[in-house]
Motif scaffolding. Structure first.
Motif, PDB file in Angstrom:
ATOM      1  N   LEU A  73       0.849  -1.187   0.000  1.00 17.75           N
ATOM      2  CA  LEU A  73       0.000   0.000   0.000  1.00 17.75           C
ATOM      3  C   LEU A  73       0.885   1.236   0.000  1.00 17.75           C
ATOM      4  O   LEU A  73       1.866   1.309   0.740  1.00 17.75           O
ATOM      5  N   GLU A  74       0.549   2.222  -0.819  1.00 19.74           N
ATOM      6  CA  GLU A  74       1.278   3.479  -0.761  1.00 19.74           C
ATOM      7  C   GLU A  74       0.823   4.263   0.460  1.00 19.74           C
ATOM      8  O   GLU A  74      -0.282   4.069   0.976  1.00 19.74           O
ATOM      9  N   ILE A  75       1.677   5.159   0.939  1.00 22.68           N
ATOM     10  CA  ILE A  75       1.362   5.933   2.139  1.00 22.68           C
ATOM     11  C   ILE A  75       1.997   7.305   2.037  1.00 22.68           C
ATOM     12  O   ILE A  75       3.108   7.453   1.505  1.00 22.68           O
ATOM     13  N   LYS A  76       1.278   8.289   2.514  1.00 22.44           N
ATOM     14  CA  LYS A  76       1.837   9.629   2.709  1.00 22.44           C
ATOM     15  C   LYS A  76       1.606   9.984   4.170  1.00 22.44           C
ATOM     16  O   LYS A  76       0.462  10.124   4.611  1.00 22.44           O
ATOM     17  N   ARG A  77       2.686  10.073   4.919  1.00 18.77           N
ATOM     18  CA  ARG A  77       2.580  10.420   6.328  1.00 18.77           C
ATOM     19  C   ARG A  77       2.356  11.920   6.455  1.00 18.77           C
ATOM     20  O   ARG A  77       3.131  12.713   5.933  1.00 18.77           O
ATOM     21  N   SER A  78       1.314  12.300   7.187  1.00 14.39           N
ATOM     22  CA  SER A  78       1.024  13.730   7.338  1.00 14.39           C
ATOM     23  C   SER A  78       1.132  14.193   8.787  1.00 14.39           C
ATOM     24  O   SER A  78       0.766  15.324   9.121  1.00 14.39           O
ATOM     25  N   GLY A  79       1.663  13.322   9.654  1.00 17.09           N
ATOM     26  CA  GLY A  79       2.023  13.721  11.011  1.00 17.09           C
ATOM     27  C   GLY A  79       0.879  14.343  11.795  1.00 17.09           C
ATOM     28  O   GLY A  79      -0.282  13.973  11.652  1.00 17.09           O
ATOM     29  N   SER A  80       1.240  15.320  12.625  1.00 11.97           N
ATOM     30  CA  SER A  80       0.254  16.018  13.448  1.00 11.97           C
ATOM     31  C   SER A  80      -0.331  17.179  12.648  1.00 11.97           C
ATOM     32  O   SER A  80      -0.231  18.352  13.016  1.00 11.97           O
ATOM     33  N   LEU A  81      -0.943  16.814  11.542  1.00 12.02           N
ATOM     34  CA  LEU A  81      -1.493  17.798  10.612  1.00 12.02           C
ATOM     35  C   LEU A  81      -2.630  18.577  11.268  1.00 12.02           C
ATOM     36  O   LEU A  81      -3.505  17.994  11.908  1.00 12.02           O
ATOM     37  N   ILE A 100      -3.610   6.933   2.788  1.00  9.24           N
ATOM     38  CA  ILE A 100      -3.320   5.611   2.233  1.00  9.24           C
ATOM     39  C   ILE A 100      -4.200   5.372   1.007  1.00  9.24           C
ATOM     40  O   ILE A 100      -3.712   5.395  -0.119  1.00  9.24           O
ATOM     41  N   GLN A 101      -5.495   5.226   1.221  1.00  8.59           N
ATOM     42  CA  GLN A 101      -6.409   5.054   0.086  1.00  8.59           C
ATOM     43  C   GLN A 101      -6.402   6.286  -0.818  1.00  8.59           C
ATOM     44  O   GLN A 101      -6.508   6.179  -2.046  1.00  8.59           O
ATOM     45  N   ASN A 102      -6.277   7.467  -0.217  1.00  5.58           N
ATOM     46  CA  ASN A 102      -6.289   8.720  -0.982  1.00  5.58           C
ATOM     47  C   ASN A 102      -4.905   9.304  -1.191  1.00  5.58           C
ATOM     48  O   ASN A 102      -4.768  10.476  -1.556  1.00  5.58           O
ATOM     49  N   GLU A 103      -3.875   8.470  -0.986  1.00  6.37           N
ATOM     50  CA  GLU A 103      -2.491   8.962  -1.152  1.00  6.37           C
ATOM     51  C   GLU A 103      -2.269   9.572  -2.529  1.00  6.37           C
ATOM     52  O   GLU A 103      -1.605  10.618  -2.660  1.00  6.37           O
ATOM     53  N   ASN A 108       1.538  15.016  -4.165  1.00  5.65           N
ATOM     54  CA  ASN A 108       2.423  16.146  -4.430  1.00  5.65           C
ATOM     55  C   ASN A 108       2.061  17.384  -3.619  1.00  5.65           C
ATOM     56  O   ASN A 108       2.620  18.448  -3.829  1.00  5.65           O
ATOM     57  N   ASN A 109       1.121  17.231  -2.683  1.00  5.81           N
ATOM     58  CA  ASN A 109       0.676  18.385  -1.898  1.00  5.81           C
ATOM     59  C   ASN A 109       1.685  18.742  -0.822  1.00  5.81           C
ATOM     60  O   ASN A 109       2.176  17.872  -0.109  1.00  5.81           O
ATOM     61  N   PRO A 119      -9.733  14.457   3.727  1.00  3.10           N
ATOM     62  CA  PRO A 119      -9.045  14.352   5.014  1.00  3.10           C
ATOM     63  C   PRO A 119      -8.162  13.111   5.014  1.00  3.10           C
ATOM     64  O   PRO A 119      -8.291  12.244   4.138  1.00  3.10           O
ATOM     65  N   PRO A 120      -7.259  12.979   5.970  1.00  3.34           N
ATOM     66  CA  PRO A 120      -6.465  11.748   6.066  1.00  3.34           C
ATOM     67  C   PRO A 120      -7.373  10.519   6.188  1.00  3.34           C
ATOM     68  O   PRO A 120      -8.486  10.602   6.717  1.00  3.34           O
ATOM     69  N   ASP A 121      -6.887   9.403   5.686  1.00  6.02           N
ATOM     70  CA  ASP A 121      -7.659   8.156   5.751  1.00  6.02           C
ATOM     71  C   ASP A 121      -7.625   7.532   7.144  1.00  6.02           C
ATOM     72  O   ASP A 121      -8.544   6.799   7.515  1.00  6.02           O
TER      73      ASP A 121
END
Length: 209
Positions: A73-81, A100-103, A108-109, A119-121
């Motif tokens: 699964l691809e992932i973009k970590r967005s931390g304490s967003l 994850i699903q919406n990575e 590129n954001n 929003p984050p998944d």
């Protein structure tokens, strides 16, 4: 001799705070801080995390990375967003958040605007002490599909269903992997170290899939 335990976090509650004041505080405090804010219905919680809180947060983040790796699964970590919606007058800063699903939609954001971006998944809250605002209402209003809460010993998983969270046994994001067993691996890091335990966790995930 009396043993003195070190708190994992402190929570401060401010009441009768307007949304405009909350937004001004976010702007004035900036992003270079270790506090996390949450706002709901005029109540503002200020969380200050300490070592135990942050360590649990980071260890779980590492395990989520392993899960995504092994399940491809691809992932973009967005931390304490900082997650805010002016139209809802609710906002929060989870300990960790993940696309994850919406990575692919935010790959590129460099910033997230919830007026146009999803929003984050998945969000994680580490809660060694009881929250002073209702995180369920905040994240449900924002539309977070999956919400994890770790209280130092138990990991609970909640899914958004018709505007409310329901507790479930399995994370749909990670299929049949019983992620509620993560707390035992967190305990193992305190005996065997984080790298050795991460290798053990990776092997365990491999057995599950």
């Amino acid at each position: 001799m009396v043993a003195i335990s070190t708190p994992a976090e402190t929570r401060t509650l401010l009441e009768n705070i307007s949304w405009q004041t909350f937004k001004a505080m976010l702007a004035d405090m900036g992003s270079s801080r270790n506090t996390r804010l949450a706002y709901e219905n005029g109540r503002l919680e200020i969380l200050t995390p300490f070592m135990a809180h942050e360590n649990s947060n980071r260890v779980i983040e590492g395990f989520i990375g392993v899960l995504c790796e092994k399940l491809e699964l691809e992932i973009k970590r967005s931390g304490s967003l900082t997650l805010t919606r002016d139209d809802l007058e609710r906002g929060g800063e989870p300990d960790s958040s993940y696309y994850i699903q919406n990575e692919y939609r935010v790959i590129n954001n460099e910033k997230i605007d919830l007026n146009i971006d999803p929003p984050p998944d998945l969000v994680l809250e580490v809660e060694y002490s009881k929250p002073k605002v209702d995180k369920f209402k905040i994240y449900a209003a924002i539309g977070i599909p999956e919400f994890w809460r770790f209280n130092g010993s138990v990991l609970r998983i909640y899914l958004l269903n018709d505007g409310q969270y329901i507790e479930v046994e399995q994370s749909p994001t990670f299929g049949e992997v019983p992620v509620k067993e993560i707390p035992r691996f967190i305990q193992e890091t305190r005996i065997n170290g984080e790298m050795a335990t991460t290798r053990a966790f990776r092997a365990w995930v491999r057995e599950q899939v």
